[in-house]
Every structure is written in structure tokens, then in C-alpha cells.
Scaffold this active site. Structure first.
Site, mmCIF file in Angstrom:
data_model
loop_
_atom_site.group_PDB
_atom_site.id
_atom_site.type_symbol
_atom_site.label_atom_id
_atom_site.label_comp_id
_atom_site.label_asym_id
_atom_site.label_seq_id
_atom_site.Cartn_x
_atom_site.Cartn_y
_atom_site.Cartn_z
ATOM 1 C CB CYS A 167 -1.896 7.097 1.264
ATOM 2 S SG CYS A 167 -2.926 6.529 2.163
ATOM 3 C CD GLU A 199 2.731 10.076 -1.183
ATOM 4 O OE1 GLU A 199 3.802 9.449 -1.192
ATOM 5 O OE2 GLU A 199 1.631 9.541 -0.690
ATOM 6 C CD GLU A 251 -3.056 -0.919 0.447
ATOM 7 O OE1 GLU A 251 -3.201 0.115 -0.041
ATOM 8 O OE2 GLU A 251 -3.581 -1.931 0.054
HETATM 9 P P1 NAD Z 1 8.462 4.904 4.551
HETATM 10 O O1 NAD Z 1 8.493 4.113 3.335
HETATM 11 O O2 NAD Z 1 9.568 5.762 4.797
HETATM 12 O O3 NAD Z 1 8.282 3.889 5.763
HETATM 13 C C1 NAD Z 1 7.403 2.887 5.969
HETATM 14 C C2 NAD Z 1 7.891 1.927 7.039
HETATM 15 O O4 NAD Z 1 8.958 1.243 6.427
HETATM 16 C C3 NAD Z 1 8.475 2.295 8.131
HETATM 17 O O5 NAD Z 1 8.204 1.194 9.243
HETATM 18 C C4 NAD Z 1 10.051 2.212 8.006
HETATM 19 O O6 NAD Z 1 10.886 2.179 9.100
HETATM 20 C C5 NAD Z 1 10.150 1.130 7.157
HETATM 21 N N1 NAD Z 1 11.266 1.040 6.264
HETATM 22 C C6 NAD Z 1 12.163 2.112 5.848
HETATM 23 N N2 NAD Z 1 13.158 1.648 5.110
HETATM 24 C C7 NAD Z 1 12.933 0.188 5.119
HETATM 25 C C8 NAD Z 1 13.610 -0.992 4.597
HETATM 26 N N3 NAD Z 1 14.908 -0.452 3.921
HETATM 27 N N4 NAD Z 1 13.405 -1.915 4.761
HETATM 28 C C9 NAD Z 1 12.234 -2.437 5.383
HETATM 29 N N5 NAD Z 1 11.405 -1.320 6.143
HETATM 30 C C10 NAD Z 1 11.922 -0.196 5.962
HETATM 31 O O7 NAD Z 1 7.206 5.823 4.582
HETATM 32 P P2 NAD Z 1 6.759 6.715 5.755
HETATM 33 O O8 NAD Z 1 7.346 8.049 5.609
HETATM 34 O O9 NAD Z 1 6.692 6.018 6.973
HETATM 35 O O10 NAD Z 1 5.020 7.069 5.356
HETATM 36 C C11 NAD Z 1 4.645 7.847 4.284
HETATM 37 C C12 NAD Z 1 4.203 6.950 2.892
HETATM 38 O O11 NAD Z 1 3.531 6.029 3.196
HETATM 39 C C13 NAD Z 1 3.783 7.849 2.091
HETATM 40 O O12 NAD Z 1 4.401 7.622 0.874
HETATM 41 C C14 NAD Z 1 2.253 7.543 2.027
HETATM 42 O O13 NAD Z 1 1.572 7.534 0.757
HETATM 43 C C15 NAD Z 1 2.260 5.972 2.366
HETATM 44 N N6 NAD Z 1 1.236 5.347 2.876
HETATM 45 C C16 NAD Z 1 0.368 4.638 1.980
HETATM 46 C C17 NAD Z 1 -0.890 4.224 2.484
HETATM 47 C C18 NAD Z 1 -1.716 3.424 1.504
HETATM 48 O O14 NAD Z 1 -2.650 2.661 2.137
HETATM 49 N N7 NAD Z 1 -1.671 3.368 0.413
HETATM 50 C C19 NAD Z 1 -1.320 4.567 3.617
HETATM 51 C C20 NAD Z 1 -0.499 5.247 4.589
HETATM 52 C C21 NAD Z 1 0.878 5.841 4.137
#
Ligand code: NAD
Length: 506
Positions: free
Chosen positions: A298, A396, A264
Site C-alpha cells: 500500500c 494502484e 486502511e
Molecule cells: P482485498 O480488498 O481484495 O481483500 C482484503 C480482505 O478482505 C481479504 O481478507 C478478503 O478475503 C476480504 N474480503 C474480500 N471481499 C470481501 C467482502 N465482500 N466482505 C468482507 N471481506 C471481504 O485486498 P487484497 O487484494 O487482499 O490486498 C491488497 C489491497 O490491500 C491493496 O489495495 C492494498 O493497498 C491494500 N492494503 C492497504 C494497507 C494499508 O495499511 N493502507 C496495507 C496493506 C494492503
């Protein structure tokens, strides 16, 4: 002029300390690392976590693997798992204020909104509990007298669940109850910025009767604690919500052992408005869509695609209403837009606005960070005269920044809506049935709202087209996503159609 609610200092606040949940025990990290989280609305440290490295991630994976392979949880009846999930929902309700407070104070979202999310989350746990009893396969009694075909749905195994910071409790609730309903075990890693409520969820699940090892919760950074959860051979599926960039990395890591992935990811969602729309309703939904959760959402309706006939009226009315939005202290019950997650993220939002202005967009309202003395905040911002190829129209921004674009024909509106890499959601506003359905069917997005925006229900699937993700959450198929399909092909009566001739068989 935006309505600013200055945060009150968190005087006398007691920092909350958290351990990790591994194999039914609340433990410190093996390498003694500690992470601290400061409230983005107050600048003061509010949580302190034991942080996991690969050593702890591997222990958590081993625990979930053991809990799955010993078979107790996956072989329980659906009714038993359902009862546990229902108890969890009741305890979520009982502890809702505590959970909402943690989400508010760690993410910067307004407290009233955080409470609303808790209500939604408890409802999802109850919905998943119902599905636990309904999970079933298929049977084929049409294959002839000699064959009965049964298609089983089996829990896929150990699932890793990785979540972002913007809806900490809601997003883990879109994944974990369905995985548990299917009979899976899990390792959960929330964002290192907002881990508190997911750790409390660990306590709730213990109290509800989830056996030790079935759910493990670790905290840590993505590269240290998250990456092992995407590549370890003992993980069968990765359910990830976060940015498209990390989603791609997750998929690449998971590909090494061909894990199933559910992703997602990001969105850049259009709201398309036609001249015959109910503009009073639309203006309110435009403001809500852009600024809900400070635009760190999102589903944010961050692009208004407006018919040229009503462009000036819509822009000035949305600007006028935006100026009345209450921004500031996340703990004030009347706040509508809280703090921005980190100073670095605020700088990124401001730089998008600056870049758009330099490229010909006009700032109709806001445009700058709001200095409220404590924490970091952004003024609700509207950019007009935005062209579809500007970065602010395609990428975004993840902040309270709304881009206004114009169209003249329905085809053009659909083309602009579809001209980006994302396809999470969209809105269409018209009193004309044909217009709504034409746009609704041709916009490439997982959810299209008609004459409303960002409504949700546990029954309705949610997920993205294209680079907004893979798979769907919620809805009645959500449990199936956490299963494998097994075919039982059963022969009835003496073997027919022998391969070897009768003489050879004797
Ligand atoms: P992010 O991708 O930076 O982090 C998400 C998660 O992934 C965190 O727990 C982070 O610690 C982990 N992560 C980071 N690097 C990683 C790696 N190398 N391996 C495994 N895990 C890793 O996202 P964010 O800044 O926390 O959240 C914002 C983003 O999430 C936005 O792009 C938003 O659109 C998206 N989002 C999508 C939805 C949806 O349902 N489509 C819902 C909420 C947020």
C-alpha cells in the site's frame, strides 16, 4: 538485465493442514469446504485450510460476543492483559522462523524480508502491551463544587478484523494487540491466500493465556467468510485492511447497524525529488520504494515526481540500479523481489504496463513477466514519460512498476501529487528545509517521509487521507480507537437547581 534467481522445486514438501479457531477449539468448517494455497514462487500447494462459510462466521461471532459479555477479558486489569500480550510477543519471537516461512511461502515475499516483518510485528505487540496499562480517560474537577465529571474509556466490544495478503502477520499485528489491550474480543479473518501465520497466531495467543473465545480465527473467501463479519449485528466495530473497493463495501455493510469502521486502504504514493537532493540516497530509496514486496505494498512509492532539471539523470540512474535488483526464489536469502501473488494479478500488472505504453509512456527497464520456470514473477519496471492522467499514474498497479513524471515548480509537484483519489503516504527529497516542510505540509497524505522512505515505528500513527482510508493505526492513540467514551456526570451534595418549584415538591 535483471538478476534472476530461479526457484528450486519444493521436493518432499509436506503440505500444512489447518483448522479454524472458534471458541477455544480447533475445528473443521460446518460445510466441509477446503481451500488450498499454492506457493506463488513455486507453483506447488503448501497449505490446506478448513474454509468458513456464514455458518462458521456466525459461530465465531457468537463466541466472541459471549467472551465479551461475560466480562472476564474486558474487566481484567490493564496490567494482566499487558502481561499476556508480552508473553505473546515472546512466543512470536520464539516461532518467528516458522511464521516467516509461512508468510514467505504463501505470499511469495522474500524470506529475509518476511523475517524482518516478524521482528517489527513482535515490537508492535510489546508496544500495545505498554498501552494496555496506560489506557485512561479524563476527569473534570472544574465544573463547580456540585459536579465531578469523569470520562471513561471502555472497550468497544466485539471487533472483526479483516486483513489482506501482502503483509499477513504484520497487518494483523497492527490491529489485534490494540483491540486486545483495550479489552475487546475479536473474530479475525485473514486473506484466504495467506492465512497460515494468522492461524499460528491463534495458537500463540492460546499459549500466552488469552482465554477461549476472546480471539477466534476463521479462514475463507471474502463473500462467504468476510461479509458476515461486516454486517452481523453482534459486531461492534470492523477493522479492515484491503482494497479501496472492498473497503467501501465494508463501510456500506457496516452502515446498516452503524458499526464503527477503521479502514486502511490503497495508495498511489509519490516521491517528489528536487535538484538539490542527495541523489545517491534518493536513487536507492526510489528503487526500494518501488520494488519492496514486489510493489505489492500500500505504501509503494509508485510515482516518482522528478524536477525536470534532473529528470534524465534520475531516470537513467534508477533504471541502472533497477536492473541489478535480485528477482526470484522467495526462499533464497539473497532475493529482493519475490513472486507475484497470483497469475491473475500478474496479468493485471502486465496489462497496466501495456496500456501505459500504448498511451505514450516508454519502458525504460523491464516491462514483462519473468519466466523462471516455476511460479509467477514480474521484472522490475520503469515507465518514463508518464502523464498524470494516465491510468498507471492514478491507479494502484500493486506490482513492481514505477511511473516517472516531471515537474517544474513546487506548486506543480504538489498539484500532481494531490491529483489522485488516494492519500496514504508520500516522500519529499531536498536538502532545503523550507522545501521539505512546504511539500510536507501541503501534500494530502497520512505519512510524509522527508529524505527517507517507508521507515516505520510502532509509536507513529499510520493511515490514509481520502480514499486511502479512515482512522489511524499504531501510535499512542491506537488503543483508544477500540474504545467507546462514557461520561460519568456525578453530583456531590444535596440537589441544587431543582426543576419543580419548592411548593410542588413539598
Ligand atoms: P482485498 O480488498 O481484495 O481483500 C482484503 C480482505 O478482505 C481479504 O481478507 C478478503 O478475503 C476480504 N474480503 C474480500 N471481499 C470481501 C467482502 N465482500 N466482505 C468482507 N471481506 C471481504 O485486498 P487484497 O487484494 O487482499 O490486498 C491488497 C489491497 O490491500 C491493496 O489495495 C492494498 O493497498 C491494500 N492494503 C492497504 C494497507 C494499508 O495499511 N493502507 C496495507 C496493506 C494492503
Amino acid at each position: 538485465m535483471t538478476v534472476l534467481m530461479r526457484p528450486k522445486p519444493l521436493d518432499g514438501f509436506k503440505v500444512r493442514e489447518f483448522n479454524m479457531l472458534i471458541d477455544g477449539k480447533w475445528t473443521a468448517g460446518a460445510e466441509g469446504k477446503i481451500l488450498e494455497r499454492a506457493s506463488p514462487g513455486h507453483g506447488a500447494v503448501v497449505s490446506r485450510y478448513q474454509a468458513a462459510t456464514a455458518v462458521d462466521a456466525n459461530r465465531a461471532i457468537a463466541s466472541a460476543r459471549k467472551a465479551f459479555d461475560d466480562g472476564h477479558w474486558p474487566r481484567m486489569t490493564g496490567a494482566e492483559r499487558s502481561r499476556i500480550l508480552l508473553r505473546a510477543a515472546d512466543i512470536i519471537d520464539e516461532r518467528a522462523d516458522e511464521l516467516a516461512f509461512l508468510d514467505c511461502i504463501e505470499s511469495g515475499k522474500p524470506i529475509s524480508q518476511a523475517k524482518g516483518e516478524l521482528g517489527g510485528a513482535a515490537d508492535i505487540w510489546r508496544y500495545a502491551a505498554a498501552l494496555a496499562r496506560d489506557l485512561h480517560g479524563e476527569s473534570y474537577n472544574t465544573l463547580g463544587d456540585g459536579t465531578l465529571g469523569v470520562v471513561l474509556r471502555e472497550a468497544i466490544g466485539v471487533v472483526s478484523i479483516i486483513t489482506p495478503w501482502n503483509f499477513p502477520f504484520l497487518i494483523v499485528s497492527q490491529k489485534l494487540p490494540f483491540a486486545l489491550a483495550a479489552g475487546c474480543t475479536a473474530v479475525v479473518k485473514p486473506s484466504e491466500l495467506t492465512s497460515g501465520s494468522t492461524l499460528v497466531l491463534g495458537e500463540i495467543l492460546e499459549a500466552a493465556g488469552v482465554p477461549a473465545g476472546v480471539v477466534n480465527v476463521i479462514v475463507g473467501t471474502g463473500p462467504e467468510a468476510g461479509a458476515p463479519l461486516t454486517s452481523h449485528p453482534d459486531i461492534d466495530m470492523v477493522s479492515f485492511t484491503g482494497s479501496t473497493g472492498i473497503g467501501k463495501l465494508t463501510m456500506a455493510n457496516a452502515a446498516q447497524t452503524l458499526k464503527k469502521v477503521s479502514l486502511e486502504l490503497g495508495g498511489k504514493n509519490p516521491q517528489i525529488v528536487f535538484p538539490d537532493a542527495n541523489l545517491d540516497d534518493f536513487i536507492d530509496a526510489a528503487v526500494f520504494g518501488a520494488y519492496f514486496n514486489a510493489g505489492e505494498c500500500c505504501n509503494a512509492g509508485s510515482r516518482l515526481i522528478v524536477h525536470r532539471e534532473i529528470l534524465d539523470e534520475v531516470t537513467s540512474r534508477v533504471a541502472a540500479l533497477s536492473a541489478k535488483v535480485k528477482v526470484g526464489d522467495p526462499l533464497d536469502p539473497s532475493t529482493q523481489v519475490g513472486a507475484i501473488i497470483t497469475p491473475q494479478h500478474l496479468a493485471k500488472i502486465v496489462s497496466y504496463v501495456k496500456g501505459a505504453s500504448e498511451n505514450g509512456a516508454s519502458v525504460a527497464v523491464g516491462g514483462t513477466a519473468a519466466d523462471l520456470g516455476l511460479g509467477q514473477f514480474m521484472e522490475p519496471t520503469i515507465l518514463s514519460s508518464v502523464a498524470p492522467d494516465m491510468a498507471v499514474a492514478k491507479e494502484e498497479v500493486f506490482g513492481p512498476v514505477l511511473s516517472v513524471l516531471a515537474f517544474e515548480t513546487t506548486d506543480e509537484a504538489i498539484r500532481v501529487a494531490n491529483s489522485i483519489d488516494y492519500g496514504l503516504s508520500a516522500g519529499v527529497w531536498s536538502r532545503d528545509f523550507d522545501t521539505c516542510l512546504t511539500v510536507g505540509r501541503r501534500v494530502r497524505a497520512g505519512t510524509v517521509w522527508m529524505n527517507t522512505f517507508m521507515d516505520g515505528a510502532s509509536e507513529l500513527p499510520f493511515g490514509g487521507y481520502r480514499q486511502s482510508g479512515i482512522g489511524r493505526e499504531l501510535g499512542r492513540h491506537a488503543v483508544e480507537d477500540y474504545t467507546e467514551t462514557k461520561t460519568l456526570n456525578m453530583h456531590i451534595g444535596p440537589r441544587t437547581g431543582h426543576w419543580m418549584p419548592k411548593e410542588a415538591r413539598g
